[in-house]
Motif scaffolding. Structure first.
Motif, PDB file in Angstrom:
ATOM      1  N   UNK A  80      15.776  67.480  -2.638  1.00 33.82           N
ATOM      2  CA  UNK A  80      15.999  67.577  -4.081  1.00 33.82           C
ATOM      3  C   UNK A  80      15.351  66.398  -4.809  1.00 33.82           C
ATOM      4  N   UNK A  81      15.439  65.207  -4.209  1.00 30.26           N
ATOM      5  CA  UNK A  81      14.803  64.041  -4.822  1.00 30.26           C
ATOM      6  C   UNK A  81      13.288  64.220  -4.885  1.00 30.26           C
ATOM      7  N   UNK A  82      12.715  64.770  -3.828  1.00 32.19           N
ATOM      8  CA  UNK A  82      11.259  64.960  -3.813  1.00 32.19           C
ATOM      9  C   UNK A  82      10.811  66.124  -4.686  1.00 32.19           C
ATOM     10  N   UNK A 415      15.933  56.785 -19.997  1.00 33.67           N
ATOM     11  CA  UNK A 415      17.323  57.107 -20.357  1.00 33.67           C
ATOM     12  C   UNK A 415      17.508  57.437 -21.841  1.00 33.67           C
ATOM     13  N   UNK A 416      16.598  56.969 -22.692  1.00 37.20           N
ATOM     14  CA  UNK A 416      16.730  57.233 -24.122  1.00 37.20           C
ATOM     15  C   UNK A 416      16.014  58.509 -24.560  1.00 37.20           C
ATOM     16  N   UNK A 417      15.180  59.062 -23.687  1.00 36.79           N
ATOM     17  CA  UNK A 417      14.379  60.227 -24.078  1.00 36.79           C
ATOM     18  C   UNK A 417      14.644  61.480 -23.252  1.00 36.79           C
ATOM     19  N   UNK A 418      15.333  61.357 -22.113  1.00 38.78           N
ATOM     20  CA  UNK A 418      15.604  62.509 -21.245  1.00 38.78           C
ATOM     21  C   UNK A 418      17.116  62.728 -21.178  1.00 38.78           C
ATOM     22  N   UNK A 419      17.556  63.894 -21.574  1.00 40.12           N
ATOM     23  CA  UNK A 419      18.998  64.168 -21.653  1.00 40.12           C
ATOM     24  C   UNK A 419      19.662  64.148 -20.280  1.00 40.12           C
ATOM     25  N   UNK A 420      18.943  64.594 -19.261  1.00 42.51           N
ATOM     26  CA  UNK A 420      19.544  64.715 -17.923  1.00 42.51           C
ATOM     27  C   UNK A 420      19.288  63.486 -17.062  1.00 42.51           C
ATOM     28  N   UNK A 423      21.987  62.386 -14.292  1.00 46.11           N
ATOM     29  CA  UNK A 423      22.048  63.201 -13.074  1.00 46.11           C
ATOM     30  C   UNK A 423      20.858  62.899 -12.165  1.00 46.11           C
ATOM     31  N   UNK A 424      19.686  62.791 -12.762  1.00 47.00           N
ATOM     32  CA  UNK A 424      18.484  62.533 -11.957  1.00 47.00           C
ATOM     33  C   UNK A 424      18.493  61.125 -11.379  1.00 47.00           C
ATOM     34  N   UNK A 425      18.992  60.161 -12.158  1.00 46.14           N
ATOM     35  CA  UNK A 425      19.083  58.792 -11.654  1.00 46.14           C
ATOM     36  C   UNK A 425      20.082  58.711 -10.507  1.00 46.14           C
ATOM     37  N   UNK A 426      21.203  59.410 -10.644  1.00 41.12           N
ATOM     38  CA  UNK A 426      22.215  59.391  -9.583  1.00 41.12           C
ATOM     39  C   UNK A 426      21.669  59.987  -8.293  1.00 41.12           C
TER      40      UNK A 426
END
Length: 654
Positions: A80-82, A415-420, A423-426
């Motif tokens: 999923x990360x890739x 983080x200021x321009x992407x709503x998700x 979740x993606x960072x986690x």
């Protein structure tokens, strides 16, 4: 000569036209073929990854259930990360591009060097492991032929890949499917046959884990599990192959890449996790001279009610398919390694020759280097799998960790321009914690057993790349200075060219986009032959390499740069009251394309002489000559053999 051409076509296939729109469609991979070609490395790791993890548990095999679950979970986390890498870098490059663009060029260099070494070792260890598995079916007196067999198989893979990646995958397809089908059936039957033990498996595992913790401590239990989990990290090798080679996939690339990644994750999680469950249910014990897979499958096959000879034949078929899959996995190294080298060549970390495509539109130089490097490692190690496993166990997790670190940095910046972004960072940080911990444990456990050699080899590759990049950067700056000098002194006339008279003396210039070098050549001809040549014709052969072939935008940019440079040369010539014209053509072999252009022009203008410039370095040596193409010398030899005139003019680079 015609015999050699026919022999080459027989071995490698007929040449392909890179500018024909149908060519790319005929060689790209759909998700199913990509799963086979790029997923074999990952799936083949189920032949040794689960075993290494399970054996690390020692007598506490009940922890194998946690291992099975953790293995399947980790496969999907990394996959999923890739998928994010595929989204961000749809032109391929994977770990190298991620580290370069999201962390920095030197992080990209480390990742790229690690990947190159990893892919070479993928080829070597897969072939050695496959031959070991195959020769376990033969009498002991045949063991001396193993190294020769490994070398023969390596040469076969080199030839197959020189023919084209799609052809090599189609030939190896039956082996891959045979492995997956037989192992899926054996895993399914093996679990169903012991279905009565499944209800008690979880409570018994929890009870034994609790008892072990009371006898020792929870720290001991955790440490034991984490060590086994990390030492089984070889299970996850190959997952990165899809993101590294998105450029090889059929359109829409992102969708095809994610679908391929799904196939890979499902098949690897099921196979690797299922094999560990089989070890538990069938209470598999280590037997000298046999793998745990062989012991387990032998036990399962013996319950099928077949005659003894049929049991032996079935087991031999299963083990032969395991050996065959390892051969398919070795092919992944020939797909991924040259792709990484091509991306690094575009950034001047490795010689530009690794961007070149052959007449079959494959990165021929990369394939040959990967093959020769794997050959040297096989000869040096004598095909010793135990040694190769140690060398192989570190770099892939170094690349994983750098990629996931890059993704984590990227999503934090976004983080200021992407709503998700949360979740993606986690997901990225979870993957980083997993791969980073495996890398750390593997380094500690394997360093003294030979892991230091992997670090040394990777370090040498990094040092070599730094030398190459330094040379290219210095040369580029010096040529820019020359171009600026000429730009300040020369006149330029963009007017419409007049028709050239073929009977007049004609100077044919072999030039490229470097205007400083081109103007240097023109000035030398004007100085050496004042007033002699009345026509100036400029020729340039645009090279369709991996970058331009994989992207129509890059190809159009290349065409624009070449045409713009040729117009510049012609404009300068007209400012000197000379009639000037230009021609260009494209192909994967610039020498052949240029030679055809020269013959076309010389036939039309019989009173002509060719001119080109060669860079002369103060500190000239074999290393420097290797980093620069020798097109001028090659063209001069071809023309002189035909009795045609060509002059090479020196340009000193201090």
């Amino acid at each position: 000569m015609s015999f050699l051409i026919k022999l080459r076509e027989r071995l490698l296939g007929k040449s392909l036209d890179p500018l024909n729109p149908s060519t790319r469609h005929s060689i790209v991979l759909v998700s199913f073929l990509a799963w086979i070609g790029l997923g074999a490395d990952g799936l083949s790791s189920s032949c040794y990854g689960p075993e290494e993890a399970f054996l690390a548990l020692g007598t506490h095999t009940h922890l194998g259930l946690y291992l099975a679950l953790a293995t399947a979970f980790t496969v999907f986390i990394i996959a999923l990360a890739y998928n994010q890498v595929i989204d961000l870098f749809p032109t391929g490059g994977g770990g190298y591009k991620v580290a370069t663009h999201l962390i920095g060029p030197h992080a990209g260099l480390v990742s790229g060097a690690a990947l190159i070494v990893d892919y070479v070792l993928t080829i070597a260890i897969s072939i050695a492991s496959g031959v070991d598995a195959l020769f376990s079916l033969f009498p002991a007196e045949l063991q001396s032929f193993k190294l020769g067999s490994e070398i023969g198989l390596l040469v076969l893979l080199i030839v197959l890949n020189l023919r084209g990646m799609k052809e090599s995958i189609k030939i190896l397809l039956p082996i891959f499917l045979g492995f997956f089908v037989t192992h899926a059936l054996l895993i399914g039957y093996g679990i169903i046959a012991h279905a009565e033990g499944l209800p008690a498996l979880i409570p018994n595992t929890l009870k034994e884990t609790s008892s072990l913790a009371q006898e020792t401590s929870w720290i001991f239990v955790s440490a034991l599990f984490l060590r086994a989990y990390s030492l089984g990290g070889g299970t996850y090798t190959g997952i990165e192959a899809v993101s590294n080679n998105v450029n090889m996939l059929a359109e829409p690339r992102i969708r095809t890449g994610k679908l391929t990644m799904l196939y890979m994750a499902l098949s690897l999680a099921f196979t690797a996790g299922g094999i560990i469950v089989l070890y538990l249910l069938w209470e598999t014990k280590h037997v000298d001279g046999q793998t745990l897979n062989a012991v387990t499958f032998q036990s399962i096959i013996s319950t099928l009610g077949m005659p003894t000879w049929a049991n032996g034949s079935t087991l031999a078929l299963v083990l032969a398919l395991e050996a065959g899959l390892l051969l398919v996995a070795a092919n992944t190294g020939f797909l991924g390694g040259p792709a990484v080298m091509a991306n690094m060549a575009a950034d001047s970390w490795v010689p530009r020759q690794f961007l070149h495509l052959s007449s079959r539109l494959v990165t021929q130089n990369g394939i040959l280097v990967m093959g020769v490097a794997a050959l040297l490692i096989l000869i040096w190690s004598q095909g010793d799998v135990s040694l190769l496993v140690v060398l192989y166990s570190i770099n892939v997790f170094l690349t994983f960790s750098l990629s996931l670190l890059g993704l984590s940095v990227h999503w934090w910046r976004q983080r200021l321009s992407v709503r998700t972004w949360k979740r993606k960072l986690a997901l990225s940080m979870l993957g980083l914690s997993v791969t980073g911990s495996i890398l750390l444990v593997t380094l500690v456990e394997k360093f003294g057993d030979g892991g230091w050699m992997t670090i040394l080899i990777t370090g040498l590759v990094i040092g070599f790349c730094l030398l190459i990049r330094t040379h290219y950067d210095e040369t580029r700056e010096k040529l820019k200075e020359v171009e600026k000098l000429f730009a300040q002194t020369i006149k330029f006339d963009p007017g419409t060219p007049q028709k050239l008279d073929p009977a007049l003396p004609t100077a044919i210039f072999l030039v490229d986009e470097n205007r400083g070098v081109g103007i240097h050549t023109i000035m030398w001809v004007l100085r050496l032959f004042p007033g002699h040549f009345k026509n100036f014709i400029f020729l340039n052969a645009g090279e369709v390499d991996t970058q331009s072939f994989d992207s129509n935008a890059t190809l159009r940019t290349m065409q624009y740069k070449i045409e713009n440079a040729l117009c510049y040369y012609a404009g300068f010539s007209r400012s000197q009251d000379l009639n000037a014209s230009w021609r260009m053509a494209y192909g994967t072999d610039p020498v052949m394309v240029l030679d055809n252009l020269v013959q076309e022009v010389m036939t039309e203008y019989p009173n002509s002489v060719c001119f080109a410039t060669k860079l002369i370095f103060v500190n000239d040596n074999m290393f420097v000559r290797w980093l620069h193409n020798q097109t001028a010398l090659t063209m001069q030899r071809r023309l002189h053999l035909r009795g045609q005139q060509m002059v090479i003019l020196p340009m000193k680079v201090s």
